[in-house]
Design a protein around this motif. Structure first.
Motif, mmCIF file in Angstrom:
data_model
loop_
_atom_site.group_PDB
_atom_site.id
_atom_site.type_symbol
_atom_site.label_atom_id
_atom_site.label_comp_id
_atom_site.label_asym_id
_atom_site.label_seq_id
_atom_site.Cartn_x
_atom_site.Cartn_y
_atom_site.Cartn_z
ATOM 1 N N MET A 1 -10.397 15.254 -0.861
ATOM 2 C CA MET A 1 -10.252 16.362 0.100
ATOM 3 C C MET A 1 -11.567 17.142 0.196
ATOM 4 N N VAL A 2 -12.068 17.358 1.419
ATOM 5 C CA VAL A 2 -13.359 18.027 1.591
ATOM 6 C C VAL A 2 -13.195 19.533 1.615
ATOM 7 N N ASN A 3 -12.165 20.032 2.316
ATOM 8 C CA ASN A 3 -12.040 21.477 2.513
ATOM 9 C C ASN A 3 -10.880 22.102 1.751
ATOM 10 N N GLY A 4 -10.567 21.576 0.579
ATOM 11 C CA GLY A 4 -9.475 22.146 -0.206
ATOM 12 C C GLY A 4 -9.874 23.491 -0.789
ATOM 13 N N LEU A 5 -8.871 24.215 -1.265
ATOM 14 C CA LEU A 5 -9.114 25.555 -1.827
ATOM 15 C C LEU A 5 -10.028 25.520 -3.047
ATOM 16 N N VAL A 6 -10.002 24.400 -3.781
ATOM 17 C CA VAL A 6 -10.799 24.316 -5.016
ATOM 18 C C VAL A 6 -11.629 23.026 -5.034
ATOM 19 N N SER A 7 -12.105 22.637 -3.876
ATOM 20 C CA SER A 7 -12.851 21.381 -3.757
ATOM 21 C C SER A 7 -14.035 21.319 -4.702
ATOM 22 N N GLY A 8 -14.164 20.188 -5.389
ATOM 23 C CA GLY A 8 -15.333 19.949 -6.232
ATOM 24 C C GLY A 8 -15.298 20.661 -7.570
ATOM 25 N N ARG A 9 -14.230 21.403 -7.847
ATOM 26 C CA ARG A 9 -14.178 22.142 -9.120
ATOM 27 C C ARG A 9 -13.470 21.318 -10.186
ATOM 28 N N LEU A 10 -13.917 21.519 -11.427
ATOM 29 C CA LEU A 10 -13.292 20.851 -12.564
ATOM 30 C C LEU A 10 -12.234 21.782 -13.149
ATOM 31 N N ALA A 11 -11.030 21.258 -13.325
ATOM 32 C CA ALA A 11 -9.913 22.086 -13.811
ATOM 33 C C ALA A 11 -9.289 21.473 -15.053
ATOM 34 N N LEU A 12 -9.133 22.289 -16.096
ATOM 35 C CA LEU A 12 -8.398 21.878 -17.297
ATOM 36 C C LEU A 12 -7.008 22.479 -17.248
ATOM 37 N N VAL A 13 -5.986 21.650 -17.453
ATOM 38 C CA VAL A 13 -4.608 22.140 -17.496
ATOM 39 C C VAL A 13 -3.988 21.706 -18.815
ATOM 40 N N THR A 14 -3.512 22.663 -19.617
ATOM 41 C CA THR A 14 -2.789 22.301 -20.845
ATOM 42 C C THR A 14 -1.294 22.204 -20.534
ATOM 43 N N GLY A 15 -0.568 21.481 -21.367
ATOM 44 C CA GLY A 15 0.856 21.269 -21.089
ATOM 45 C C GLY A 15 1.039 20.473 -19.806
ATOM 46 N N ALA A 16 0.066 19.608 -19.518
ATOM 47 C CA ALA A 16 0.002 18.929 -18.216
ATOM 48 C C ALA A 16 0.932 17.722 -18.122
ATOM 49 N N GLY A 17 1.643 17.420 -19.205
ATOM 50 C CA GLY A 17 2.520 16.254 -19.183
ATOM 51 C C GLY A 17 3.903 16.535 -18.619
ATOM 52 N N SER A 18 4.162 17.764 -18.227
ATOM 53 C CA SER A 18 5.522 18.110 -17.799
ATOM 54 C C SER A 18 5.514 19.387 -16.961
ATOM 55 N N GLY A 19 6.590 19.591 -16.233
ATOM 56 C CA GLY A 19 6.912 20.876 -15.608
ATOM 57 C C GLY A 19 5.796 21.535 -14.811
ATOM 58 N N ILE A 20 5.529 22.778 -15.157
ATOM 59 C CA ILE A 20 4.572 23.597 -14.407
ATOM 60 C C ILE A 20 3.153 23.043 -14.547
ATOM 61 N N GLY A 21 2.785 22.578 -15.755
ATOM 62 C CA GLY A 21 1.437 22.015 -15.955
ATOM 63 C C GLY A 21 1.219 20.778 -15.090
#
Ligand code: NAP
Length: 255
Positions: A1-21
């Protein structure tokens, strides 16, 4: 996606295996972020990357996304995660979402010290360890970052059977507000989200009768969807929220 809200940013998400994460990984990647899905359950985090991230849709490719094993309550595990991220991406993430969390419910009069400690260790100390480690890396790299900590509405009002959990979540809000005050000068924003009752595995432990009574108190009359929290996470990750820091935002259907 070129024009996304967070394009090109690196994001770490904990608890990412389920639910909200997991939903956060889905929406952040839809809006152009590269996602690092970290969870105690590595297989579940990998499933998030393979089945739920935007780049992976329709194929088994993982794109630039990564799944990593993490125990947020273990300082060594958090340090190893940072080293793995720096090795892979040569930069700390600009977005950090602390979604790992557990419940060990019991009446105050029956709650064991072990269950008290385990909930505080994951929910509060885990948020502290991840926030301290990655905020330090952000400031050293002069990165304008956004940290989003998932608290809970019961951190504000308390809840029967959740003295350990509600205390941990109230702590997350206070720690978020303090971190926002300390990190603002480094251009790092820190915010908390207080979800109400969201349809994830964690609420499956709530007895049906209790849930029925709880839902009567929700003006919108239903459980929330994980993506409805993830959209707020993504807003707080983006420049659309560039003057919001130290906030604690309820996502509760009006509860
Ligand atoms: P969930 O579906 O149970 O997801 C939590 C994830 O965190 C699981 O994959 C879990 O792995 C992982 N995790 C547990 N301990 C960990 C550790 N020490 N290190 C790394 N990962 C760990 O729960 P959720 O509903 O998405 O909850 C996400 C966050 O929102 C939590 O902080 C929760 O307290 C908060 N919240 C949820 C609700 C709700 O109604 N769902 C409401 C308010 C707040 P395992 O499955 O292997 O334990």
């Amino acid at each position: 996606m070129v024009n996304g809200l967070v394009s090109g940013r690196l994001a770490l998400v904990t608890g990412a295996g389920s639910g909200i994460g997991r939903a956060a990984c889905q929406v952040l990647s839809r809006e152009g972020a590269t996602v690092i899905a970290a969870d105690k359950n590595y297989d579940a985090a990998l499933e998030t990357i393979k089945k739920y991230t935007a780049l992976a849709s329709g194929s088994n490719a993982t794109g630039d996304h990564t799944a990593l094993e993490l125990d947020v309550s273990d300082p060594k595990s958090v340090q190893s995660l940072l080293q793995a991220v720096l090795k892979e991406y040569k930069t700390p993430p600009r977005i950090v979402v602390n979604s790992a969390g557990i419940t060990r419910d019991n009446w105050l009069l029956k709650l064991s010290e072990e269950d008290y400690d385990s909930v505080l260790n994951v929910n509060l100390k885990g948020t502290f360890l991840v926030m301290q480690t990655f905020a330090k890396a952000m400031t050293e790299a002069s990165i304008a970052g956004s940290i989003i900590n998932i608290s809970s509405i019961v951190g504000k009002y308390g809840n029967i059977g959740q003295s350990n959990y509600s205390a941990s979540k109230a702590g997350v809000v206070a720690m978020t507000q303090t971190a926002a005050k300390e990190l603002g000068k480094f251009n790092v924003r820190v915010n908390a989200i207080l979800p109400g009752f969201i349809d994830t595995p964690i609420v499956k432990t709530v007895p049906d009768k209790v849930m029925h009574n709880m839902l009567k108190l929700v003006p919108l009359g239903r459980l929330g969807e994980p993506t409805e929290v993830a959209e707020v996470i993504t807003f707080l990750s983006s420049d659309k929220s560039s003057f919001i820091s130290g906030a604690a935002i309820d996502v509760t259907g009006g509860f």
